[in-house]
Design a protein around this motif. Sequence first.
Motif, PDB file in Angstrom:
ATOM      1  N   GLY A  78      38.512  36.318  25.771  1.00 37.57           N
ATOM      2  CA  GLY A  78      37.751  37.005  26.800  1.00 37.57           C
ATOM      3  C   GLY A  78      38.205  36.429  28.130  1.00 37.57           C
ATOM      4  O   GLY A  78      39.133  35.611  28.172  1.00 37.57           O
ATOM      5  N   ILE A  79      37.567  36.814  29.194  1.00 38.95           N
ATOM      6  CA  ILE A  79      37.916  36.257  30.505  1.00 38.95           C
ATOM      7  C   ILE A  79      36.637  36.053  31.310  1.00 38.95           C
ATOM      8  O   ILE A  79      35.728  36.894  31.255  1.00 38.95           O
ATOM      9  CB  ILE A  79      38.922  37.166  31.246  1.00 38.95           C
ATOM     10  N   GLY A  80      36.541  34.941  32.004  1.00 35.19           N
ATOM     11  CA  GLY A  80      35.385  34.693  32.858  1.00 35.19           C
ATOM     12  C   GLY A  80      35.523  35.445  34.175  1.00 35.19           C
ATOM     13  O   GLY A  80      36.626  35.860  34.552  1.00 35.19           O
ATOM     14  N   ASP A 135      35.530  34.252  36.971  1.00 39.04           N
ATOM     15  CA  ASP A 135      36.397  33.486  37.873  1.00 39.04           C
ATOM     16  C   ASP A 135      37.833  33.376  37.327  1.00 39.04           C
ATOM     17  O   ASP A 135      38.626  32.583  37.817  1.00 39.04           O
ATOM     18  CB  ASP A 135      35.812  32.088  38.118  1.00 39.04           C
ATOM     19  N   GLY A 136      38.132  34.166  36.303  1.00 38.75           N
ATOM     20  CA  GLY A 136      39.502  34.192  35.776  1.00 38.75           C
ATOM     21  C   GLY A 136      39.790  33.121  34.747  1.00 38.75           C
ATOM     22  O   GLY A 136      40.950  32.920  34.365  1.00 38.75           O
ATOM     23  N   HIS A 137      38.764  32.430  34.248  1.00 36.39           N
ATOM     24  CA  HIS A 137      39.058  31.420  33.226  1.00 36.39           C
ATOM     25  C   HIS A 137      39.285  32.079  31.868  1.00 36.39           C
ATOM     26  O   HIS A 137      38.746  33.154  31.585  1.00 36.39           O
ATOM     27  CB  HIS A 137      37.975  30.333  33.155  1.00 36.39           C
ATOM     28  N   ILE A 138      40.135  31.462  31.067  1.00 31.30           N
ATOM     29  CA  ILE A 138      40.234  31.818  29.649  1.00 31.30           C
ATOM     30  C   ILE A 138      39.934  30.548  28.864  1.00 31.30           C
ATOM     31  O   ILE A 138      40.252  29.450  29.316  1.00 31.30           O
ATOM     32  CB  ILE A 138      41.608  32.445  29.250  1.00 31.30           C
ATOM     33  N   ALA A 139      39.308  30.732  27.683  1.00 32.70           N
ATOM     34  CA  ALA A 139      38.627  29.619  27.020  1.00 32.70           C
ATOM     35  C   ALA A 139      37.733  28.998  28.093  1.00 32.70           C
ATOM     36  O   ALA A 139      37.003  29.728  28.753  1.00 32.70           O
ATOM     37  CB  ALA A 139      39.606  28.650  26.401  1.00 32.70           C
ATOM     38  N   PHE A 140      37.822  27.680  28.333  1.00 31.67           N
ATOM     39  CA  PHE A 140      37.054  27.115  29.446  1.00 31.67           C
ATOM     40  C   PHE A 140      38.019  26.507  30.458  1.00 31.67           C
ATOM     41  O   PHE A 140      37.713  25.506  31.099  1.00 31.67           O
ATOM     42  CB  PHE A 140      36.049  26.080  28.942  1.00 31.67           C
ATOM     43  N   HIS A 158      50.568  35.859  19.595  1.00 29.99           N
ATOM     44  CA  HIS A 158      50.123  37.115  20.201  1.00 29.99           C
ATOM     45  C   HIS A 158      48.774  36.853  20.866  1.00 29.99           C
ATOM     46  O   HIS A 158      47.864  36.329  20.221  1.00 29.99           O
ATOM     47  CB  HIS A 158      50.004  38.209  19.118  1.00 29.99           C
ATOM     48  N   LEU A 159      48.656  37.218  22.121  1.00 32.62           N
ATOM     49  CA  LEU A 159      47.390  37.064  22.845  1.00 32.62           C
ATOM     50  C   LEU A 159      46.749  38.435  23.015  1.00 32.62           C
ATOM     51  O   LEU A 159      47.400  39.365  23.494  1.00 32.62           O
ATOM     52  CB  LEU A 159      47.635  36.463  24.237  1.00 32.62           C
ATOM     53  N   VAL A 160      45.492  38.552  22.613  1.00 38.09           N
ATOM     54  CA  VAL A 160      44.767  39.826  22.758  1.00 38.09           C
ATOM     55  C   VAL A 160      43.487  39.548  23.557  1.00 38.09           C
ATOM     56  O   VAL A 160      42.563  38.907  23.051  1.00 38.09           O
ATOM     57  CB  VAL A 160      44.420  40.441  21.388  1.00 38.09           C
ATOM     58  N   LEU A 161      43.477  39.985  24.802  1.00 37.96           N
ATOM     59  CA  LEU A 161      42.330  39.723  25.679  1.00 37.96           C
ATOM     60  C   LEU A 161      41.497  40.984  25.842  1.00 37.96           C
ATOM     61  O   LEU A 161      42.043  42.071  26.063  1.00 37.96           O
ATOM     62  CB  LEU A 161      42.826  39.218  27.033  1.00 37.96           C
ATOM     63  N   LEU A 162      40.187  40.831  25.717  1.00 37.58           N
ATOM     64  CA  LEU A 162      39.268  41.959  25.913  1.00 37.58           C
ATOM     65  C   LEU A 162      38.404  41.707  27.137  1.00 37.58           C
ATOM     66  O   LEU A 162      37.912  40.594  27.332  1.00 37.58           O
ATOM     67  CB  LEU A 162      38.346  42.120  24.703  1.00 37.58           C
ATOM     68  N   VAL A 180      46.241  43.365  26.891  1.00 36.19           N
ATOM     69  CA  VAL A 180      45.006  43.314  27.663  1.00 36.19           C
ATOM     70  C   VAL A 180      44.246  44.609  27.413  1.00 36.19           C
ATOM     71  O   VAL A 180      44.714  45.699  27.749  1.00 36.19           O
ATOM     72  CB  VAL A 180      45.327  43.125  29.167  1.00 36.19           C
ATOM     73  N   LEU A 181      43.081  44.499  26.778  1.00 36.69           N
ATOM     74  CA  LEU A 181      42.274  45.662  26.402  1.00 36.69           C
ATOM     75  C   LEU A 181      41.066  45.736  27.330  1.00 36.69           C
ATOM     76  O   LEU A 181      40.214  44.838  27.310  1.00 36.69           O
ATOM     77  CB  LEU A 181      41.816  45.512  24.944  1.00 36.69           C
ATOM     78  N   VAL A 182      40.992  46.788  28.140  1.00 42.42           N
ATOM     79  CA  VAL A 182      39.927  46.877  29.148  1.00 42.42           C
ATOM     80  C   VAL A 182      39.286  48.250  29.172  1.00 42.42           C
ATOM     81  O   VAL A 182      39.941  49.261  28.904  1.00 42.42           O
ATOM     82  CB  VAL A 182      40.468  46.555  30.563  1.00 42.42           C
ATOM     83  N   ASP A 183      38.003  48.280  29.503  1.00 42.84           N
ATOM     84  CA  ASP A 183      37.354  49.583  29.695  1.00 42.84           C
ATOM     85  C   ASP A 183      37.567  50.043  31.141  1.00 42.84           C
ATOM     86  O   ASP A 183      38.149  49.308  31.959  1.00 42.84           O
ATOM     87  CB  ASP A 183      35.875  49.526  29.283  1.00 42.84           C
ATOM     88  N   GLU A 184      37.104  51.241  31.453  1.00 41.05           N
ATOM     89  CA  GLU A 184      37.335  51.815  32.785  1.00 41.05           C
ATOM     90  C   GLU A 184      36.778  50.908  33.887  1.00 41.05           C
ATOM     91  O   GLU A 184      37.411  50.735  34.929  1.00 41.05           O
ATOM     92  CB  GLU A 184      36.693  53.204  32.887  1.00 41.05           C
ATOM     93  N   ALA A 185      35.587  50.352  33.652  1.00 47.25           N
ATOM     94  CA  ALA A 185      34.962  49.532  34.694  1.00 47.25           C
ATOM     95  C   ALA A 185      35.791  48.277  34.965  1.00 47.25           C
ATOM     96  O   ALA A 185      36.042  47.918  36.122  1.00 47.25           O
ATOM     97  CB  ALA A 185      33.542  49.168  34.285  1.00 47.25           C
ATOM     98  N   ALA A 186      36.236  47.623  33.919  1.00 44.42           N
ATOM     99  CA  ALA A 186      37.042  46.404  34.093  1.00 44.42           C
ATOM    100  C   ALA A 186      38.417  46.726  34.672  1.00 44.42           C
ATOM    101  O   ALA A 186      39.067  45.876  35.282  1.00 44.42           O
ATOM    102  CB  ALA A 186      37.179  45.668  32.767  1.00 44.42           C
TER     103      ALA A 186
END
Length: 260
Positions: A131-133, A135-140, A192-196, A231-237
């Motif tokens: 996922g992504i925070g 503030d742009g963090h991944i994991a912590f 492989h990185l898959v970010l939602l 990078v998997l995103v909905d319209e809002a993101a």
Amino acid sequence: MEVVIAPAEELAVLAADAIEALLRRRSDAVLGLATGSSPLKVYDELARRHAEEGLSFAQARGFMLDEYVGLDAEHPERYRNVIATEIAERVRWPAEQVQGPDGLAADLPAACAAYEEAIEAAGGVDLQILGIGTDGHIAFNEPGSSLASRTRIKTLTRQTRVDNARFFDGDVEKVPTHCLTQGLGTIMDARHLVLLATGRQKAEAVHQLVEGPVSALWPATVMQLHPHATVLVDEAAASRLQLADYYRQTYASKPSWQGL
Ligand SMILES: N[C@@H]1[C@@H](O)[C@H](O)[C@@H](COP(=O)(O)O)O[C@@H]1O
């Protein structure tokens, strides 16, 4: 980097498809597991496929991204417990095959080093869910994290603690101040990185991740250097993406034989 813009339900199916394809290829695949709300629909879909279609996690191994420091063993927000509830128990994943950094260890640096060794001994992570925070963090890996960092102790930003307070009765003071997290270098070693990401509150972070300059200020931008990042995103993101139309066209014309 591939960007897919679609409704959240569809994104979850795509991520689950990639995980299923991997598990059918190699039943002992190594999956990287994320907490937070972003992967929950993926976990729901995997649980459904386990129950209805026999998707098996019996041989798979799992490594979590991060953990709070100091939460009681039984605390429901301890990430180990969250992962057990949200995915592991639902797919009858043998508990000893799912690991996370030990936020209750007496020697935290040693626990971080041991965790790095365990990932390496398993042959590395095949597919890492992220996922992504805001503030742009991944994991912590908070802003300012070394792009080459390994598993270590980090101090959470006020923003992250405020964002995560919803899991702690809305009380930011109950959110731990420290965590153990895979480093950006550790995450980048996954094959492989898959970010939602969903929702308008993620739009700026997603824009930076995909289109901003690679910078420790937006830690997720390191993913631009990964040879296989989705990078998997909905319209809002996706609402702040400059090249959104191009990503849409690219995905629409993608051959059906090509997975994520
Ligand atoms: N450590 C987790 C991250 O792994 C997660 O990606 C992020 C976003 O959370 P959410 O998906 O709930 O927006 O928050 C937390 O801080």
